[in-house]
Design an enzyme around this catalytic site. Structure first.
Site, PDB file in Angstrom:
ATOM      1  N   LYS A   1     -65.870 -22.160  78.632  1.00 49.71           N
ATOM      2  CA  LYS A   1     -65.304 -21.267  77.621  1.00 49.71           C
ATOM      3  C   LYS A   1     -66.101 -19.976  77.430  1.00 49.71           C
ATOM      4  O   LYS A   1     -65.543 -18.960  76.966  1.00 49.71           O
ATOM      5  CB  LYS A   1     -65.201 -21.996  76.282  1.00 49.71           C
ATOM      6  CG  LYS A   1     -64.186 -23.127  76.246  1.00 49.71           C
ATOM      7  CD  LYS A   1     -62.777 -22.582  76.124  1.00 49.71           C
ATOM      8  CE  LYS A   1     -61.773 -23.674  75.799  1.00 49.71           C
ATOM      9  NZ  LYS A   1     -60.419 -23.139  75.559  1.00 49.71           N
TER      10      LYS A   1
ATOM     11  N   SER B   1     -64.976 -29.377  83.075  1.00 50.66           N
ATOM     12  CA  SER B   1     -64.882 -28.216  82.200  1.00 50.66           C
ATOM     13  C   SER B   1     -65.967 -28.115  81.144  1.00 50.66           C
ATOM     14  O   SER B   1     -66.250 -27.019  80.650  1.00 50.66           O
ATOM     15  CB  SER B   1     -63.505 -28.186  81.518  1.00 50.66           C
ATOM     16  OG  SER B   1     -63.250 -29.424  80.862  1.00 50.66           O
TER      17      SER B   1
END
Length: 321
Positions: free
Chosen positions: A64, A309
């Site tokens: 992110k 992720s």
């Protein structure tokens, strides 16, 4: 969104491959190039060659930071603060990106968000605003902050965010040009839509993986429209968000195929990643391995790059409990 003089509703801005390349240059020295690693034992188990992109080793613990940093770098000089809604990782990333530019970040978070992720947001200088654990409450909380004068940096439905997240795929394809597939988690869709833009330029197939208990993107693709009846029930907290409009448009344009996996399958994949790869990842990361193991025929004989992720996870034992 307003109508044009011709009566047509303008479409939201979508990023291009050139935007991904510009984002990669912009992120130099801010994000790190995370490793792409393999494991012979997992290859044998899956029946194909696997390469794992370890975004769990990225600064702030997830991919992110890429999108958040790209978005903050493009903000007008007059911006005095930023705001978003997040289950945790985007909030921490935005807090870090904002601090790098000397700005304050305000994060609307569901009141059942992971305590670990809440602590990370606060440690990076973010101010948390609690809300009910629904998409509507998250979006209303953000709207209130924007009305108060803060600049919105959405977690996924934003062309700057998508371009930043797509740098994950640019790195993977540079690290291993022989990849035939990318396997990517699907939540709000920022990561997978960015990866689709990168992979299409290289002729690489992308498969999305979504929790069965939060399968709104899969249902939206099947329906040909964005479904909004969304009550997620999954341990993959980073994938509970409702898919974004821009993100779905890109998924549709590239005919994305999505696999869905159960929480039991996610936990089993987490355990395998710890045991064989030595990587402690979030449930949202483990969906990619769970998807490959669920549909081995789709990947048989191929060389697949799987995105891990994030790694911001509380202790879940061996992943099976």
């Amino acid at each position: 969104m307003t109508r044009s003089a011709a009566g047509r509703v303008p479409q939201p801005a979508l990023p291009t491959f050139a935007d991904l390349q510009a984002a990669a240059r912009r992120l130099e020295g801010i994000t790190v190039i995370t490793p792409l690693i393999g494991c012979d034992r997992l290859d044998r188990l899956a029946g194909c060659r696997l390469r794992f992109k370890c975004e769990n080793r990225q600064r702030t613990g997830s991919f992110k930071l890429r999108g958040a940093s790209n978005a903050v770098a493009l903000l007008p000089a007059a911006v005095c603060g930023v705001a978003t809604h997040s289950s945790g990782n985007h909030g921490a990333a935005l807090a870090a990106a904002a601090a790098h530019r000397g700005l304050k970040a305000h994060i609307v978070m569901p009141d059942n968000a992971s305590p670990l992720k809440r602590a990370a947001v606060e440690a990076l200088g973010g101010t948390i605003h609690d809300c009910a654990p629904t998409q509507a409450a998250r979006e209303a909380g953000l709207a209130a902050l924007v009305t108060g004068g803060l600049h919105p940096v959405p977690p996924y439905d934003d062309e700057r965010i998508i371009a930043g997240q797509g740098t994950v795929a640019l790195e993977m394809l540079a690290q291993d040009p022989e990849l035939t597939d990318l396997v990517v988690p699907v939540g709000g869709g920022g990561l997978v839509s960015g990866c689709l833009l990168a992979a299409a330029r290289h002729g690489v197939r992308v498969t999305g993986v979504e929790p069965a208990g939060a399968d709104d993107a899969c249902r939206s693709l099947a329906a040909g429209r964005r479904v909004t009846d969304h009550c997620p029930e999954t341990i993959a907290d980073g994938l509970r968000a409702l898919v974004g409009e821009r993100n779905l448009t890109i998924m549709q344009a590239h005919a994305l195929h999505i696999l869905t996996v159960s929480d039991v399958e996610i936990r089993a994949a987490m355990a395998l990643l710890i045991e064989h790869l030595g990587e402690r990842v979030e449930p949202s990361s483990a969906v990619t391995l769970a998807g490959v193991l669920k549909d081995p025929a789709r990947f048989a004989g191929r060389r697949a790059g799987l995105v891990l992720s994030g790694g911001n996870v509380v202790d879940m034992g061996d992943g099976r409990g």
